[in-house]
Structures are given as C-alpha cells and as structure tokens.
Design a protein around this motif. Structure first.
Motif, mmCIF file in Angstrom:
data_model
loop_
_atom_site.group_PDB
_atom_site.id
_atom_site.type_symbol
_atom_site.label_atom_id
_atom_site.label_comp_id
_atom_site.label_asym_id
_atom_site.label_seq_id
_atom_site.Cartn_x
_atom_site.Cartn_y
_atom_site.Cartn_z
ATOM 1 N N TYR A 73 -23.264 -5.412 -55.456
ATOM 2 C CA TYR A 73 -21.984 -5.193 -56.125
ATOM 3 C C TYR A 73 -20.863 -5.817 -55.318
ATOM 4 C CZ TYR A 73 -23.449 -2.040 -59.820
ATOM 5 O OH TYR A 73 -24.010 -1.516 -60.946
ATOM 6 N N TYR A 74 -19.966 -6.493 -56.032
ATOM 7 C CA TYR A 74 -18.711 -6.981 -55.479
ATOM 8 C C TYR A 74 -17.637 -6.408 -56.391
ATOM 9 C CZ TYR A 74 -21.677 -10.284 -52.981
ATOM 10 O OH TYR A 74 -22.639 -10.840 -52.181
ATOM 11 N N ASN A 75 -16.879 -5.452 -55.866
ATOM 12 C CA ASN A 75 -15.924 -4.704 -56.679
ATOM 13 C C ASN A 75 -16.676 -4.096 -57.858
ATOM 14 O OD1 ASN A 75 -13.679 -5.283 -55.020
ATOM 15 N ND2 ASN A 75 -13.583 -7.321 -55.912
ATOM 16 N N GLN A 76 -16.301 -4.421 -59.087
ATOM 17 C CA GLN A 76 -16.971 -3.826 -60.249
ATOM 18 C C GLN A 76 -18.004 -4.769 -60.873
ATOM 19 O OE1 GLN A 76 -13.589 -2.719 -62.633
ATOM 20 N NE2 GLN A 76 -13.452 -0.717 -61.678
ATOM 21 N N GLU A 77 -18.336 -5.840 -60.175
ATOM 22 C CA GLU A 77 -19.343 -6.783 -60.682
ATOM 23 C C GLU A 77 -20.667 -6.577 -59.970
ATOM 24 O OE1 GLU A 77 -16.248 -10.498 -61.276
ATOM 25 O OE2 GLU A 77 -18.146 -10.856 -60.255
ATOM 26 N N ILE A 78 -21.750 -6.581 -60.750
ATOM 27 C CA ILE A 78 -23.073 -6.614 -60.132
ATOM 28 C C ILE A 78 -23.541 -8.062 -60.190
ATOM 29 C CG2 ILE A 78 -24.267 -5.943 -62.281
ATOM 30 C CD1 ILE A 78 -26.406 -4.606 -60.392
ATOM 31 N N HIS A 79 -23.964 -8.571 -59.065
ATOM 32 C CA HIS A 79 -24.503 -9.928 -58.986
ATOM 33 C C HIS A 79 -26.017 -9.771 -59.009
ATOM 34 C CE1 HIS A 79 -20.783 -12.370 -57.929
ATOM 35 N NE2 HIS A 79 -20.386 -11.174 -58.322
ATOM 36 N N TYR A 80 -26.548 -9.986 -60.210
ATOM 37 C CA TYR A 80 -27.940 -9.686 -60.536
ATOM 38 C C TYR A 80 -28.816 -10.915 -60.291
ATOM 39 C CZ TYR A 80 -31.946 -8.163 -63.305
ATOM 40 O OH TYR A 80 -33.208 -7.820 -63.716
ATOM 41 N N THR A 81 -29.910 -10.717 -59.571
ATOM 42 C CA THR A 81 -30.835 -11.806 -59.260
ATOM 43 C C THR A 81 -31.776 -12.049 -60.430
ATOM 44 O OG1 THR A 81 -30.764 -11.127 -56.941
ATOM 45 C CG2 THR A 81 -32.519 -12.641 -57.578
ATOM 46 N N GLY A 82 -31.961 -13.318 -60.774
ATOM 47 C CA GLY A 82 -32.826 -13.708 -61.884
ATOM 48 C C GLY A 82 -34.289 -13.383 -61.654
ATOM 49 N N MET A 83 -35.128 -13.775 -62.632
ATOM 50 C CA MET A 83 -36.544 -13.451 -62.548
ATOM 51 C C MET A 83 -37.345 -14.606 -61.962
ATOM 52 S SD MET A 83 -37.751 -13.488 -66.550
ATOM 53 C CE MET A 83 -39.506 -13.542 -66.306
ATOM 54 N N GLY A 84 -38.449 -14.244 -61.347
ATOM 55 C CA GLY A 84 -39.344 -15.189 -60.693
ATOM 56 C C GLY A 84 -39.600 -14.720 -59.279
#
Length: 141
Positions: free
Chosen positions: A54-65
């Motif tokens: 999380y950065y502030n109110q954003e989740i930085h989501y990792t892709g699949m693989g």
C-alpha cells in the motif's frame, strides 16, 4: 449489466464462498469470470511470493506468474485493460490463512509498471505491478 455481489466490504468469507458468488475457479490470485463479467484478485499477505504494498490509499498489486518474467497476457492483460474492457475488478485480502476479506471494487488509477521481485525459485525476475484504488476512495475525492 454490472454484477452485484451480496458480500459487504469488510466481510470475511471462504474460498468456496468466492467461487460460488463470483463463478470463478478455486485457485490463483487472479480469477476471471465470463459469467459475471468480473475479475477477482486476491492479495494474500500470508504468502511471500508476491509483494503487494500500500502507498497511501493505493494497493500496488503484483500480477500473476510464479516463474520467470511476467507478461501482459491472460489475467494480467485483463487487469491492465480493466478501465476500458468492461471487466469489474473485486479485491479480497488474506491476513490469516483461509480467511478472505472482501475489500470491494477497485479501479486501475495509473499505468501498470514493472519491478524486480524473486520468483518461486528465488530467482530475480520482472513482475507487473498494478496501482489500484478502492472505488469508495475514488468517489470521496
């Protein structure tokens, strides 16, 4: 027609509940349903392979693989194009094994980018990161 879930934000559900509600498969962190027009993404904080932050109110989501460099195909592409392809993205987070907390609908709020993370074999590789915000945070601004 948009899909309406019976889940409430903050509700803890089982994997079987997600499968039944969204008509998705029972495995993986990104699960597409053509039936409901949704993409279910799961940020499992109990596993160390993907580094979702999380950065502030954003989740930085990792892709699949799990192995090697990730590519923008399959569900990674679906998520990358989710602002224009009509697919609604629903986020669940896992803080305790087998307990999925519904976080609501999320939206891609910036361009996906790449960073280096280790794969299942601990070998550095490029992964795709998707900056997402919960819809209710977007609507508040």
């Amino acid at each position: 027609m948009k899909f309406v879930t019976s889940f409430k934000i903050g509700q803890v559900v089982s994997n079987n509940d997600i499968v039944s509600e969204f008509k998705v498969g029972n495995m993986g962190g990104m699960r597409r349903s053509l039936t409901t027009g949704t993409l279910v993404i799961i940020a499992d904080h109990t596993k160390s392979l993907y580094d979702d932050k999380y950065y502030n109110q954003e989740i930085h989501y990792t892709g699949m693989g799990k192995y090697g460099d990730q590519v923008l195909k399959s569900q990674n592409r679906t998520l990358a194009e989710s602002n224009t392809n009509g697919v609604e993205v629903h986020l669940f987070e896992v803080f305790e094994p087998k307990k999925y907390t519904y976080q609501g609908i999320v939206k891609l709020v910036d361009e996906p980018y790449q960073e280096v993370q280790k794969d299942e074999n601990k070998i550095p590789r490029k992964v795709w990161i998707f900056p997402l915000k919960k819809i209710q945070y977007i609507e508040e601004k």
